[in-house]
Scaffold this active site. Structure first.
Site, short mmCIF file in Angstrom:
data_model
loop_
_atom_site.label_atom_id
_atom_site.label_comp_id
_atom_site.label_asym_id
_atom_site.label_seq_id
_atom_site.Cartn_x
_atom_site.Cartn_y
_atom_site.Cartn_z
N HIS A 65 0.81 -1.21 0.00
CA HIS A 65 0.00 0.00 0.00
C HIS A 65 0.85 1.27 0.00
O HIS A 65 0.35 2.36 0.25
CB HIS A 65 -0.95 -0.02 1.19
CG HIS A 65 -2.03 -1.05 1.05
ND1 HIS A 65 -1.78 -2.39 1.20
CD2 HIS A 65 -3.34 -0.94 0.74
CE1 HIS A 65 -2.90 -3.07 1.00
NE2 HIS A 65 -3.86 -2.22 0.71
N VAL A 115 -3.94 -4.36 14.98
CA VAL A 115 -4.52 -5.22 13.95
C VAL A 115 -4.88 -4.33 12.77
O VAL A 115 -5.58 -3.33 12.92
CB VAL A 115 -5.78 -5.94 14.48
CG1 VAL A 115 -6.51 -6.64 13.34
CG2 VAL A 115 -5.41 -6.94 15.57
N ASP A 116 -4.37 -4.66 11.61
CA ASP A 116 -4.66 -3.93 10.37
C ASP A 116 -5.05 -4.99 9.35
O ASP A 116 -4.19 -5.66 8.79
CB ASP A 116 -3.43 -3.15 9.92
CG ASP A 116 -3.62 -2.42 8.59
OD1 ASP A 116 -4.72 -2.52 8.01
OD2 ASP A 116 -2.67 -1.76 8.12
N SER A 168 -7.91 -6.51 6.25
CA SER A 168 -9.06 -6.45 5.37
C SER A 168 -10.03 -7.54 5.80
O SER A 168 -9.68 -8.43 6.58
CB SER A 168 -8.65 -6.64 3.91
OG SER A 168 -8.16 -7.95 3.72
N LYS A 202 -17.87 -15.14 8.47
CA LYS A 202 -17.67 -14.09 9.47
C LYS A 202 -17.09 -12.83 8.82
O LYS A 202 -17.54 -11.71 9.09
CB LYS A 202 -16.77 -14.59 10.59
CG LYS A 202 -17.37 -15.74 11.38
CD LYS A 202 -16.43 -16.25 12.46
CE LYS A 202 -17.05 -17.43 13.20
NZ LYS A 202 -16.15 -17.95 14.27
N HIS A 230 3.62 -5.88 16.22
CA HIS A 230 4.93 -5.71 16.86
C HIS A 230 6.07 -5.84 15.86
O HIS A 230 7.15 -5.27 16.07
CB HIS A 230 5.09 -6.71 18.00
CG HIS A 230 4.30 -6.37 19.21
ND1 HIS A 230 4.59 -6.86 20.47
CD2 HIS A 230 3.21 -5.57 19.39
CE1 HIS A 230 3.72 -6.39 21.35
NE2 HIS A 230 2.87 -5.61 20.71
N GLU A 231 5.84 -6.56 14.78
CA GLU A 231 6.92 -6.75 13.80
C GLU A 231 7.27 -5.46 13.06
O GLU A 231 8.38 -5.31 12.54
CB GLU A 231 6.55 -7.84 12.79
CG GLU A 231 5.51 -7.45 11.76
CD GLU A 231 4.07 -7.61 12.23
OE1 GLU A 231 3.16 -7.53 11.39
OE2 GLU A 231 3.85 -7.80 13.45
#
Length: 332
Positions: free
Chosen positions: A44, A171-172, A174, A225, A305-306
């Protein structure tokens, strides 16, 4: 290949200036694209830049437009992006959400007529760096079939949740198992995805990124979900912004623009003292990380964290860019 931050930013700015983008806007936009790429979100950042330029040339993106406030209800505001540059507008909207949170404890900004924000995680991280919980999401063009269907009717609708831990936990994601940007990364690297990414033309799960890129049959995250989550995120963003839904963007526009987005900041320090907050967060992180790993060489890690490690490595050793992506950037 690897390039320096300044070299990458210079290329972005060169291309923007050649498209008659105003110098100060070109500088800011090039910086955000370079920051995104250096942070490790290649799909991105640099990989997405040619697509950004295509929309700029088509008039979908209006580089000198500025967002304006439409409605204010205390902690909740509604804004219109007027098709301004997506990542610059999103940064401003999260800043505004934090301003509202500093006054009210929570700030919610809903944005309509927005453009693709590139790396959504940048805005959650932006809030967490300043001690806020950051939550944001966007709707999108219909590029994924709802569960049980063949035709694309829902967006991947990325959702970001960032928590001000040390390092930042975020948390990122899609609403699909893989974004199209990550499918491109896998294809360029000549490898399959780690888990099923979508369905082939015979309705069988597949890990071949090129197949899914071609037939547009993404696998929703968590099957039904992820499909359901995409739908409700679209509904909420559409209602809060009084903007366009995935259905409207897909049916009424000739590309992905005029999307709807939501930015939320929570000033957690109003709810809990700093010492107690740190103790509780550290206990959660320690409890998760000390779980016995399946592979002793792959320790359990927390989401986001990475990126701290990736950023440090890219600053020290240069930013990896695929050769074909770099050639495309140089040709713009």
């Amino acid at each position: 290949m690897k390039v320096s931050y300044e070299e990458l930013k210079s290329e972005f700015k060169r291309v923007l200036l050649s498209r008659n983008v105003r110098e100060d806007i070109a500088e800011e936009c090039a910086t955000v694209f370079a920051d995104t790429t250096q942070a490790g979100a290649y799909s991105h950042g640099v990989n997405r830049f040619p697509r950004f330029i295509q929309q700029l040339e088509n008039g979908d993106i209006k580089p000198e437009a500025q967002p304006t406030k439409v409605l204010s209800l205390g902690a909740i505001e509604q804004w219109d992006a007027h098709q301004a540059i997506g990542n610059l507008t999103a940064k401003k909207m999260m800043d505004r959400a934090m301003e509202l949170a500093s006054q009210n404890g929570v700030g919610i900004v809903a944005l309509r007529n927005a453009n693709h924000w590139m790396r959504g995680g940048s805005y959650g991280w932006q809030a967490a760096e300043k001690g806020y919980i950051g939550i944001c999401w966007t709707n999108a063009l219909a590029v994924m079939p709802p569960w049980g269907a063949k035709e694309c009717r829902i967006g991947t609708n990325p959702l970001i949740v960032a928590v001000p831990t040390t390092p930042i936990t975020m948390v990122d994601m899609s609403c699909s198992m893989y974004s199209y940007g990550m499918l491109e990364v896998h294809r360029l690297q000549g490898r399959q995805t780690f888990v099923d990414a979508g369905f082939d033309d015979n309705n069988n799960p597949t890990r071949d990124p090129a197949t899914v890129e071609k037939n547009r049959r993404l696998m929703p995250m968590g099957f039904w979900k992820g499909s359901g989550l995409s739908i409700v995120l679209d509904m909420i963003a559409t209602l809060l912004s009084n903007g366009e839904s995935t259905a409207a963007v897909t049916e009424d526009k000739d590309d992905e623009y005029c999307v709807s987005q939501v930015f939320i900041a929570i000033e957690v320090d109003r709810l809990i003292d700093g010492k107690t907050k740190d103790e509780k967060l550290n206990r959660i992180m320690d409890y998760v990380k000390t779980a016995e790993p399946v592979d002793p060489n792959q320790p359990v890690r927390l989401p986001g964290h990475e990126f701290t490690t990736i950023l440090a490595d890219n600053k020290a050793n240069g930013i990896p860019v695929d050769d074909t992506v770099w050639a495309k950037l140089k040709s713009l």
